[in-house]
Design a protein around this motif. Structure first.
Motif, PDB file in Angstrom:
ATOM      1  N   GLN A 122       0.815  -1.209   0.000  1.00 57.05           N
ATOM      2  CA  GLN A 122       0.000   0.000   0.000  1.00 57.05           C
ATOM      3  C   GLN A 122       0.853   1.266   0.000  1.00 57.05           C
ATOM      4  OE1 GLN A 122      -2.324  -1.015   3.521  1.00 57.05           O
ATOM      5  NE2 GLN A 122      -4.106  -1.477   2.257  1.00 57.05           N
ATOM      6  N   SER A 123       2.177   1.086  -0.097  1.00 51.31           N
ATOM      7  CA  SER A 123       3.078   2.243  -0.107  1.00 51.31           C
ATOM      8  C   SER A 123       3.017   2.928  -1.469  1.00 51.31           C
ATOM      9  CB  SER A 123       4.512   1.797   0.178  1.00 51.31           C
ATOM     10  OG  SER A 123       5.044   1.080  -0.928  1.00 51.31           O
ATOM     11  N   GLU A 124       3.566   4.105  -1.528  1.00 49.08           N
ATOM     12  CA  GLU A 124       3.545   4.888  -2.770  1.00 49.08           C
ATOM     13  C   GLU A 124       4.794   4.661  -3.616  1.00 49.08           C
ATOM     14  OE1 GLU A 124       2.887   8.935  -1.747  1.00 49.08           O
ATOM     15  OE2 GLU A 124       0.901   8.578  -0.877  1.00 49.08           O
ATOM     16  N   SER A 125       5.574   3.666  -3.275  1.00 49.93           N
ATOM     17  CA  SER A 125       6.785   3.370  -4.041  1.00 49.93           C
ATOM     18  C   SER A 125       6.416   3.018  -5.480  1.00 49.93           C
ATOM     19  CB  SER A 125       7.530   2.188  -3.409  1.00 49.93           C
ATOM     20  OG  SER A 125       8.537   1.725  -4.277  1.00 49.93           O
ATOM     21  N   PRO A 126       7.143   3.567  -6.463  1.00 46.90           N
ATOM     22  CA  PRO A 126       6.799   3.322  -7.867  1.00 46.90           C
ATOM     23  C   PRO A 126       7.107   1.905  -8.348  1.00 46.90           C
ATOM     24  CG  PRO A 126       8.838   4.579  -7.707  1.00 46.90           C
ATOM     25  CD  PRO A 126       8.288   4.486  -6.309  1.00 46.90           C
ATOM     26  N   TYR A 127       7.892   1.157  -7.589  1.00 54.80           N
ATOM     27  CA  TYR A 127       8.286  -0.166  -8.079  1.00 54.80           C
ATOM     28  C   TYR A 127       7.890  -1.321  -7.169  1.00 54.80           C
ATOM     29  CZ  TYR A 127      12.262   1.526  -5.259  1.00 54.80           C
ATOM     30  OH  TYR A 127      13.038   2.089  -4.295  1.00 54.80           O
ATOM     31  N   THR A 128       7.277  -1.023  -6.021  1.00 47.57           N
ATOM     32  CA  THR A 128       6.968  -2.096  -5.072  1.00 47.57           C
ATOM     33  C   THR A 128       5.997  -3.106  -5.657  1.00 47.57           C
ATOM     34  OG1 THR A 128       7.355  -0.610  -3.210  1.00 47.57           O
ATOM     35  CG2 THR A 128       6.129  -2.626  -2.769  1.00 47.57           C
ATOM     36  N   SER A 129       4.879  -2.633  -6.243  1.00 45.37           N
ATOM     37  CA  SER A 129       3.882  -3.549  -6.814  1.00 45.37           C
ATOM     38  C   SER A 129       4.506  -4.419  -7.895  1.00 45.37           C
ATOM     39  CB  SER A 129       2.703  -2.760  -7.392  1.00 45.37           C
ATOM     40  OG  SER A 129       2.027  -2.069  -6.374  1.00 45.37           O
ATOM     41  N   HIS A 130       5.361  -3.807  -8.722  1.00 40.40           N
ATOM     42  CA  HIS A 130       6.033  -4.546  -9.789  1.00 40.40           C
ATOM     43  C   HIS A 130       6.900  -5.662  -9.201  1.00 40.40           C
ATOM     44  CE1 HIS A 130       8.427  -5.361 -13.379  1.00 40.40           C
ATOM     45  NE2 HIS A 130       9.512  -5.120 -12.674  1.00 40.40           N
ATOM     46  N   LEU A 131       7.622  -5.345  -8.135  1.00 39.58           N
ATOM     47  CA  LEU A 131       8.505  -6.341  -7.527  1.00 39.58           C
ATOM     48  C   LEU A 131       7.712  -7.470  -6.883  1.00 39.58           C
ATOM     49  CD1 LEU A 131      11.280  -4.107  -5.911  1.00 39.58           C
ATOM     50  CD2 LEU A 131      11.466  -5.544  -7.940  1.00 39.58           C
ATOM     51  N   PHE A 132       6.606  -7.147  -6.254  1.00 45.06           N
ATOM     52  CA  PHE A 132       5.758  -8.193  -5.674  1.00 45.06           C
ATOM     53  C   PHE A 132       5.381  -9.219  -6.742  1.00 45.06           C
ATOM     54  CE2 PHE A 132       4.493  -5.476  -1.948  1.00 45.06           C
ATOM     55  CZ  PHE A 132       4.805  -6.406  -0.977  1.00 45.06           C
ATOM     56  N   LEU A 133       4.997  -8.726  -7.894  1.00 40.89           N
ATOM     57  CA  LEU A 133       4.546  -9.629  -8.958  1.00 40.89           C
ATOM     58  C   LEU A 133       5.726 -10.358  -9.588  1.00 40.89           C
ATOM     59  CD1 LEU A 133       1.884  -7.246 -10.509  1.00 40.89           C
ATOM     60  CD2 LEU A 133       1.503  -9.162  -8.965  1.00 40.89           C
ATOM     61  N   LEU A 181      -2.956  -7.164  -4.270  1.00 43.34           N
ATOM     62  CA  LEU A 181      -2.044  -7.386  -5.396  1.00 43.34           C
ATOM     63  C   LEU A 181      -2.768  -7.714  -6.702  1.00 43.34           C
ATOM     64  CD1 LEU A 181       0.804  -9.480  -3.698  1.00 43.34           C
ATOM     65  CD2 LEU A 181       0.805  -7.042  -4.247  1.00 43.34           C
ATOM     66  N   LEU A 182      -3.966  -8.277  -6.613  1.00 43.17           N
ATOM     67  CA  LEU A 182      -4.658  -8.738  -7.824  1.00 43.17           C
ATOM     68  C   LEU A 182      -4.810  -7.675  -8.909  1.00 43.17           C
ATOM     69  CD1 LEU A 182      -7.514 -11.202  -6.775  1.00 43.17           C
ATOM     70  CD2 LEU A 182      -5.713 -11.585  -8.462  1.00 43.17           C
ATOM     71  N   PRO A 183      -5.186  -6.426  -8.576  1.00 42.82           N
ATOM     72  CA  PRO A 183      -5.356  -5.427  -9.643  1.00 42.82           C
ATOM     73  C   PRO A 183      -4.080  -5.147 -10.420  1.00 42.82           C
ATOM     74  CG  PRO A 183      -6.406  -4.687  -7.610  1.00 42.82           C
ATOM     75  CD  PRO A 183      -5.582  -5.886  -7.260  1.00 42.82           C
ATOM     76  N   HIS A 184      -2.923  -5.465  -9.842  1.00 42.97           N
ATOM     77  CA  HIS A 184      -1.639  -5.199 -10.505  1.00 42.97           C
ATOM     78  C   HIS A 184      -1.090  -6.419 -11.225  1.00 42.97           C
ATOM     79  CE1 HIS A 184      -1.591  -1.503  -8.138  1.00 42.97           C
ATOM     80  NE2 HIS A 184      -1.811  -2.231  -7.061  1.00 42.97           N
ATOM     81  N   GLY A 185      -1.717  -7.565 -11.033  1.00 42.12           N
ATOM     82  CA  GLY A 185      -1.180  -8.810 -11.578  1.00 42.12           C
ATOM     83  C   GLY A 185      -2.034  -9.409 -12.670  1.00 42.12           C
ATOM     84  N   LYS A 186      -1.706 -10.636 -13.008  1.00 44.76           N
ATOM     85  CA  LYS A 186      -2.451 -11.360 -14.025  1.00 44.76           C
ATOM     86  C   LYS A 186      -3.517 -12.214 -13.347  1.00 44.76           C
ATOM     87  CE  LYS A 186       1.377 -11.547 -17.328  1.00 44.76           C
ATOM     88  NZ  LYS A 186       2.248 -12.421 -18.161  1.00 44.76           N
ATOM     89  N   LEU A 187      -4.764 -11.973 -13.718  1.00 44.77           N
ATOM     90  CA  LEU A 187      -5.865 -12.654 -13.043  1.00 44.77           C
ATOM     91  C   LEU A 187      -5.857 -14.162 -13.281  1.00 44.77           C
ATOM     92  CD1 LEU A 187      -8.873 -10.194 -13.506  1.00 44.77           C
ATOM     93  CD2 LEU A 187      -7.284 -10.403 -11.604  1.00 44.77           C
TER      94      LEU A 187
END
Length: 416
Positions: A122-133, A181-187
């Motif tokens: 939930q942080s505002e980091s520009p790359y965190t969501s990408h790294l999670f996936l 995480l789902l909205p940022h990933g592949k369903l």
């Protein structure tokens, strides 16, 4: 590969066996990554376990870890340097992932790891969501939640021991992180739920889980209707009689938790988007659940999803069985024994507290019912529909809604 200062190699980029920089990273079925020459030498020596976790290898296949290779190449191209925050995030996420994967870590520590994951996601980091996936958190979380056996879910969710309370918290937090995480990933990651064992786990969690677990499961059902990749899974949920019955009864008809009931409405609406699901939905009592929800929403002052429930019911009324269910509806849990299905729809025609959301679907439902049934017309009139329609026509509702209201008035004249 350029010269590398051994002291600057991040721990994440070192093979656990050789402790050297990965040249050809490959991952075992345990989720652990090794350099290919090192792990091949280990296996060739007759070892049938993972060197780090010591788990028995059910599948000795070596899967290239393209994500890690990509990070290493990035690091090398940047002169063995990364943005310190970026490298720190990679290391932190890799450590959290290892915590979740390890069989040696306590549930308490895993819950703490999930809390950190939720905060980072939930942080505002520009790359965190990408790294999670990129690091495969989404399939890992799904496996952790639904990989358990049905009996284990039943036993642990019913017990009140401290360690079992951690198990419940673990499931709640893992599902929460999955939904973030789902909205940022592949369903299509959700398609692992098509496996019979995981579908059984899904049912067990719904049957024995907390309200929060059930709400999260409803949200997963809702998501399956939004993508062609998960259409088959949505269909599988829609033909699961046990699951549909539990949503209808536990969430819509016997639940005082309005948030859980709202989640159930969204799930049913999503499942009804597939025409193939509708007959089964009706057969499992969903119409009764929708009407109970609609009736209860007229007594609640706060905004509800009654308009969505109305729109869902209107779709189902294309079936004769749904029409019969509305006319035969009897809300045994309501103190007002005179309130029936048609009366509940009449109440939704005009509501002072609303901006007329749901009015069009309410009128549409009544048109469908009254067109085929004299009894429905009589019930509508006795429920005060004429007054409701006149108020609606004098309101600021849409022109389309007013047109339908006039159609219903004409239809009701047949009763006289």
């Amino acid at each position: 590969m350029r010269e590398v200062d051994e002291m600057t190699i991040p721990h994440l980029f070192r093979c656990p066996i050789s402790l050297d920089l990965f040249k050809d990273p490959v991952t075992l079925c345990t989720g652990q990554t090794y350099d290919r020459p090192s792990i091949e030498k280990w296996l060739a020596a007759g070892n049938l376990t993972c060197p780090v976790t010591m788990q028995k290898l059910d599948d000795p296949a070596l899967v290239p870890n393209h994500t890690l290779r990509h990070f290493i190449n990035q690091w090398l191209q940047m002169g063995n340097q990364f943005d310190p925050d970026y490298l720190e995030t990679i290391g932190s996420l890799a450590s959290l992932k290892h915590t979740l994967e390890s069989h040696e870590v306590t549930l308490k520590r895993k819950v703490q790891a999930l809390e950190k994951i939720r905060a980072l996601s939930q942080s505002e980091s520009p790359y965190t969501s990408h790294l999670f996936l990129q690091l495969g958190f989404l399939p890992l979380l799904l496996e952790l939640v639904f990989g358990g056996e049905e009996a284990k879910h039943k036993q642990k969710l019913k017990q009140e021991l401290p360690q079992e309370r951690y198990y419940i918290k673990f499931l709640e937090d893992a599902l929460s992180c999955t939904l973030i995480l789902l909205p940022h990933g592949k369903l299509e990651s959700l398609n692992m739920l098509r496996e019979e064992s995981k579908l059984v786990s899904f049912q067990a969690l719904f049957a024995h889980g907390t309200a929060l677990i059930r709400m999260s499961l409803c949200r997963l059902i809702e998501v399956t209707s939004t993508s062609p990749e998960t259409k088959e899974l949505c269909y599988m949920f829609g033909k699961n009689h046990q699951l549909l019955h539990r949503i209808s009864v536990q969430l819509l008809q016997q639940n005082s938790n309005s948030e859980a009931a709202d989640a159930g409405i969204k799930a049913i609406s999503a499942l009804s988007s597939l025409e193939e699901n509708r007959e089964i939905l009706v057969g499992q009592g969903v119409v009764n659940g929708l009407i109970t929800y609609i009736n209860s929403s007229t007594e609640r002052r706060e905004r509800s999803l009654a308009p969505l429930a109305m729109a869902t019911l209107e779709k189902l009324l294309g079936l004769q069985s749904a029409k019969e269910a509305v006319i035969n509806y009897n809300n045994n849990n309501n103190n007002n024994n005179n309130l029936n299905g048609v009366h509940g729809l009449v109440k939704m025609v005009f509501r002072v507290s609303d901006d007329h959301q749901g009015s069009e679907s309410a009128v549409g439902c009544l048109i469908i019912l009254c067109n085929d049934s004299l009894l429905a017309r009589e019930e509508a009139i006795s429920g005060g529909v004429l007054t409701q329609l006149l108020l609606l026509l004098q309101s600021q509702c849409s022109g389309r809604t007013k047109t339908k209201a006039r159609m219903l008035l004409k239809l009701l004249r047949r009763t006289n």
